[in-house]
Design a protein around this motif. Structure first.
Motif, PDB file in Angstrom:
ATOM      1  N   VAL A   1       0.844  -1.205   0.000  1.00 55.52           N
ATOM      2  CA  VAL A   1       0.000   0.000   0.000  1.00 55.52           C
ATOM      3  C   VAL A   1       0.873   1.247   0.000  1.00 55.52           C
ATOM      4  O   VAL A   1       0.655   2.179  -0.785  1.00 55.52           O
ATOM      5  N   ALA A   2       1.884   1.262   0.863  1.00 51.47           N
ATOM      6  CA  ALA A   2       2.768   2.435   0.926  1.00 51.47           C
ATOM      7  C   ALA A   2       3.509   2.627  -0.393  1.00 51.47           C
ATOM      8  O   ALA A   2       3.608   3.753  -0.906  1.00 51.47           O
ATOM      9  N   GLN A   3       4.030   1.549  -0.947  1.00 50.79           N
ATOM     10  CA  GLN A   3       4.770   1.655  -2.203  1.00 50.79           C
ATOM     11  C   GLN A   3       3.860   2.119  -3.341  1.00 50.79           C
ATOM     12  O   GLN A   3       4.249   2.963  -4.155  1.00 50.79           O
ATOM     13  N   GLY A   4       2.658   1.580  -3.397  1.00 52.34           N
ATOM     14  CA  GLY A   4       1.727   1.984  -4.447  1.00 52.34           C
ATOM     15  C   GLY A   4       1.313   3.440  -4.326  1.00 52.34           C
ATOM     16  O   GLY A   4       1.245   4.163  -5.331  1.00 52.34           O
ATOM     17  N   MET A   5       1.075   3.889  -3.092  1.00 46.56           N
ATOM     18  CA  MET A   5       0.671   5.285  -2.912  1.00 46.56           C
ATOM     19  C   MET A   5       1.823   6.248  -3.211  1.00 46.56           C
ATOM     20  O   MET A   5       1.602   7.332  -3.755  1.00 46.56           O
ATOM     21  N   ILE A   6       3.035   5.858  -2.850  1.00 46.72           N
ATOM     22  CA  ILE A   6       4.193   6.709  -3.154  1.00 46.72           C
ATOM     23  C   ILE A   6       4.451   6.735  -4.660  1.00 46.72           C
ATOM     24  O   ILE A   6       4.796   7.777  -5.227  1.00 46.72           O
ATOM     25  N   ALA A   7       4.243   5.600  -5.327  1.00 43.36           N
ATOM     26  CA  ALA A   7       4.496   5.533  -6.773  1.00 43.36           C
ATOM     27  C   ALA A   7       3.557   6.439  -7.552  1.00 43.36           C
ATOM     28  O   ALA A   7       3.950   6.999  -8.575  1.00 43.36           O
ATOM     29  N   VAL A   8       2.329   6.590  -7.088  1.00 47.27           N
ATOM     30  CA  VAL A   8       1.385   7.461  -7.801  1.00 47.27           C
ATOM     31  C   VAL A   8       1.323   8.858  -7.183  1.00 47.27           C
ATOM     32  O   VAL A   8       0.430   9.640  -7.509  1.00 47.27           O
TER      33      VAL A   8
END
Length: 148
Positions: A103-110
């Motif tokens: 979740v953290a990685q996905g939110m940071i990526a976008v």
């Protein structure tokens, strides 16, 4: 050496059997499990509310961390109910950490990282996992009823 017991009078109550004593000893443990589950749910819920409402409290960080670990771990543990308890705990905690990292990685990526958004995303994924487990169980019951 032989032990000779004395006969008890009819006024004395009979001594419970060994099985009854064991069952009575385990009764408080069975009653404690739902109480602990309710307390854990309350702590996790308060942690999520404190984080979503941005309330300053010394309990905000530990309760929110508990929510972030407990919500996905409980959903995955329910899905892995056929495993042994130690394996289920390790697998569910590992899955909870993986869900939080994804979740953290996905939110940071976008470029959409926010604490309330992360809490909401983890809650949504945990609810989705729990819903899929419940649907699978209900579908399994329906198939078994048709076969019978």
């Amino acid at each position: 050496m032989q032990t000779i017991g004395t006969k008890s009078s009819s006024a004395d109550p009979p001594e419970p059997a060994a099985d009854d004593r064991l069952r009575q000893a385990r009764a408080p443990q069975r009653d404690l499990l739902p109480l602990l589950a309710g307390a854990a749910t309350t702590i996790a819920g308060v942690g999520a509310v404190l984080a979503l409402a941005d309330i300053d409290s010394p309990l905000r960080a530990p309760f929110t961390l508990f929510f972030l670990l407990a919500a996905p771990a409980a959903a995955v543990a329910l899905a892995l109910r056929n495993l042994e308890p130690v394996g289920r705990v390790l697998a569910s905690l590992s899955a909870a950490v993986a869900v939080n990292l994804l979740v953290a990685q996905g939110m940071i990526a976008v470029h959409r990282w926010s604490v309330p958004g992360g809490i909401a995303a983890v809650a949504a994924l945990s609810s989705l996992i729990l819903l899929l487990v419940l649907v699978r169980r209900l579908r399994g019951r329906t198939v078994r009823r048709r076969v019978s």
